[in-house]
Design a protein around this motif. Sequence first.
Motif, short mmCIF file in Angstrom:
data_model
loop_
_atom_site.label_atom_id
_atom_site.label_comp_id
_atom_site.label_asym_id
_atom_site.label_seq_id
_atom_site.Cartn_x
_atom_site.Cartn_y
_atom_site.Cartn_z
N ALA A 60 0.92 -1.10 0.03
CA ALA A 60 0.15 0.15 0.00
C ALA A 60 0.86 1.41 0.04
O ALA A 60 0.44 2.32 -0.57
N ARG A 61 1.98 1.33 0.92
CA ARG A 61 2.78 2.42 0.75
C ARG A 61 3.42 2.53 -0.74
O ARG A 61 3.58 3.74 -1.14
N ILE A 62 3.95 1.27 -1.21
CA ILE A 62 4.42 1.42 -2.55
C ILE A 62 3.44 2.00 -3.50
O ILE A 62 3.86 2.89 -4.36
N ASN A 63 2.22 1.53 -3.35
CA ASN A 63 1.26 2.06 -4.21
C ASN A 63 0.93 3.42 -4.14
O ASN A 63 0.64 4.20 -5.29
N GLN A 64 0.93 4.01 -2.74
CA GLN A 64 0.68 5.28 -2.54
C GLN A 64 1.86 6.22 -3.22
O GLN A 64 1.62 7.10 -3.67
N LEU A 65 3.22 5.60 -2.96
CA LEU A 65 4.16 6.41 -3.42
C LEU A 65 4.15 6.40 -5.12
O LEU A 65 4.30 7.51 -5.57
N LEU A 66 3.91 5.29 -5.66
CA LEU A 66 3.55 5.18 -7.11
C LEU A 66 2.60 6.19 -7.60
O LEU A 66 2.61 6.98 -8.60
N SER A 67 1.40 6.16 -6.71
CA SER A 67 0.38 7.17 -7.07
C SER A 67 0.82 8.67 -7.00
O SER A 67 0.45 9.45 -8.10
N THR A 68 1.56 8.95 -6.01
CA THR A 68 2.09 10.25 -5.63
C THR A 68 2.98 10.68 -7.08
O THR A 68 3.03 11.78 -7.49
N GLN A 69 3.90 9.91 -7.17
CA GLN A 69 4.94 9.81 -8.37
C GLN A 69 4.24 10.00 -9.70
O GLN A 69 4.62 10.74 -10.70
N ASN A 70 3.20 9.45 -9.97
CA ASN A 70 2.30 9.43 -11.25
C ASN A 70 1.68 10.72 -11.33
O ASN A 70 1.59 11.30 -12.27
N GLN A 71 1.20 11.29 -10.18
CA GLN A 71 0.56 12.49 -10.04
C GLN A 71 1.75 13.43 -10.50
O GLN A 71 1.31 14.70 -11.30
N GLN A 72 2.82 13.46 -9.83
CA GLN A 72 3.84 14.36 -10.25
C GLN A 72 4.27 14.34 -11.62
O GLN A 72 4.74 15.26 -12.39
N LEU A 73 4.31 13.21 -12.09
CA LEU A 73 4.72 12.81 -13.52
C LEU A 73 3.60 13.50 -14.35
O LEU A 73 4.02 14.14 -15.54
N ASP A 74 2.34 13.55 -14.02
CA ASP A 74 1.37 13.84 -14.72
C ASP A 74 1.52 15.60 -14.84
O ASP A 74 1.34 15.99 -16.02
N GLN A 75 1.89 15.86 -13.65
CA GLN A 75 2.09 17.45 -13.61
C GLN A 75 3.11 17.97 -14.48
O GLN A 75 2.95 19.03 -15.11
N MET A 76 4.41 17.02 -14.44
CA MET A 76 5.24 17.38 -15.30
C MET A 76 4.97 17.26 -16.71
O MET A 76 5.47 18.10 -17.69
N ASN A 77 4.37 15.92 -17.15
CA ASN A 77 3.77 16.02 -18.53
C ASN A 77 2.99 17.06 -18.77
O ASN A 77 3.03 17.67 -19.97
N ASN A 78 2.17 17.71 -18.23
CA ASN A 78 1.26 18.59 -18.55
C ASN A 78 1.84 20.08 -18.47
O ASN A 78 1.83 20.77 -19.47
N HIS A 79 3.20 19.99 -17.74
CA HIS A 79 4.17 21.22 -17.76
C HIS A 79 4.80 21.28 -19.02
O HIS A 79 4.88 22.24 -19.95
N LEU A 80 5.21 20.17 -19.23
CA LEU A 80 6.05 19.98 -20.68
C LEU A 80 5.15 20.12 -21.91
O LEU A 80 5.61 20.77 -22.82
N GLU A 81 3.92 19.55 -21.93
CA GLU A 81 2.95 19.85 -23.03
C GLU A 81 2.76 21.49 -23.11
O GLU A 81 2.72 21.69 -24.26
N LYS A 82 2.66 22.03 -21.85
CA LYS A 82 2.45 23.32 -22.07
C LYS A 82 3.54 24.14 -22.65
O LYS A 82 3.37 25.02 -23.36
N LEU A 83 4.65 23.63 -22.18
CA LEU A 83 6.00 24.34 -22.84
C LEU A 83 6.13 24.08 -24.25
O LEU A 83 6.59 24.81 -24.91
N SER A 84 5.68 22.88 -24.65
CA SER A 84 5.82 22.44 -25.97
C SER A 84 5.03 23.18 -27.08
O SER A 84 5.03 23.17 -28.20
N THR A 85 3.95 23.71 -26.50
CA THR A 85 2.73 24.55 -27.07
C THR A 85 2.77 26.00 -26.85
O THR A 85 1.73 26.72 -27.28
N THR A 86 3.63 26.47 -25.80
CA THR A 86 3.64 27.85 -25.36
C THR A 86 4.63 28.63 -26.10
O THR A 86 6.08 28.05 -25.55
#
Length: 593
Positions: free
Chosen positions: A135-161
């Motif tokens: 559960a701890r690992i899954n929570q960590l993975l979930s947090t990392q996925n959220q951070q990755l999504d945020q980074m991807n959204n930021h990169l996507e914004k950078l790539s189109t802005t």
Amino acid sequence: MSASDDHKRLQLALEAAGLDLWENDLVAGKVTHPAARTFRELGYEPQEVGDNLAFWLDILHPDDMPSVGAALEAYRAGRADNYRSEFRLRAKTGEWTWYANYGKVMNGAADAGMHRFIGVTFNIDERKRREEELARINQLLSTQNQQLDQMNNHLEKLSTTDPLTGLYNRRAVNEHLHRLVSVEQHPSGLLFVDLDNFKKINDLYGHDVGDILLCQVAQRLQSCIDSSDLIARFGGDEFVLLIRAPEPAGSSLRAHLEALCARILEILAQPYLIGDLQLHSYGSIGVACFPDDGWTVDELTKRADIALYRAKHKGRNLSCFFQYSMETELRYQDSMETELRAALKTRQLELLYQLQVDRHLRPIGAEALLRWHHPTRGLLNPMEFLPEAVNTGLVHDIDKLVLDTACATLGKWLHDPALKDMRLSVNITARSFEDPAFVQTILRLLDKYKLPPGKLYLELTEHIKPQSLPKAARVINQLRARGVRFALDDFGTGYASLEALKHLRFDQIKINSAFVDDVAENAVSQAIVAGVMTIANAMGIEVLAEAVERHEQLQRLTQHGIQRYQGFLFGKALPGSVIEAAIRNSDSEQLPP
């Protein structure tokens, strides 16, 4: 076999399976058979455990009491076939260990209520630890996925802005435009907006000021469009607007875009305040419309760019809508450039020579006239290809070829007794005259062909801009010191000629054909010719009348004191070998009277 033996066997089997048997009397609240193994694991002695359920409840984790009570209540109420629960018990050391209980009421016929509550307990601590770790690992993975999504959204914004203005960039425009033409197919306009004098501002005030100006331009453009429209910065000082046709569908897209272009040009022309600076800039706009001007992203962007090129070519602060004739013209220009490059390599360009004569009609020199022996279009004069040569920058290569060929001809004439006194005039474009290497090019040719002073005449064929006069004066003075002579061509066609004559030292004035053509019968042309002679005599400059074709013209020009002529009356432009042979085999009596 006795009941005691059965119980022992059952106990052994349960212990082998890792199960700990217990029995409670829930009505009396007593432990009739404690889970001895479990309590031993936890470090408790039998006397510490006792026979009361209170001890078990005392070491039960408080957080697990609700779930244990709920499981027991579900079983008692008949909602579960047996009692099942998982909970933590406190060891004597204070640590918590996970266990599971499975139980059931084993009442006899005479029993009532939940007297004999029998079940097993077994240690599930390792499994729960693994589950917690998972559960701890899954929570960590979930947090990392959220951070990755945020980074991807930021990169996507950078790539189109665009990072400077915050507008969309080229990629974003292409994506929106692709969706518009392939999915929505909504009539729209694609506008390319370019600042006309941004480079000058950047050079004068620096890139920091230029960046602020670009941000202000972005804000002004945003104020001109609707929320359904899109604006982007392609890079540099080029912006792109994607404008949807107004509703209702019957409204005119072109009229809407024309009004928008006028508004954009007006707002871009207003002063820009940057610190203590007040700057001025203007815009040029090229417009292509979907679907009239193309059905693909490539077609629309290319044609909006073509329209922008035309707008900038016509002058600043203008807008231009794409027309298919523009594309045809550009293809012609591209083809002409390719053919001109081939012509330079294969020596399709040739100099012809037209005689210049004195008042006795004796040859005194010639003008070198460029011609192109085009493989399919025949013989072309400079007006048919020189403008394209200027636009493409090939004019420098052509001028070098003309100058080298002309000087080589002069050098050859010096060794021919019949031609050694001839001089040669060569037309020079303003673009080449302003080339920083122009003086050195001429000096090198003078040395290469050992040309004496007074033989080479350079004709300035275009009006010299007033701001270019100081530089032109330096060039002329440098070359005149080496014996090069200068002629002012097309004199009399405007004020610029008089301005040039005032500031520059010319050796010869060539009267424009417009005054020679009707000089025999037009009093105004006669007065102009007389005026030119008065100016020339006062300044000690010789005069040559060109485009002389009739005897009446020659007679009238002679009456006004002109003593040098050029035109069809004395011969058309001919190849060098032909004109050389004609001079060698002729004398003054054989020339036209």
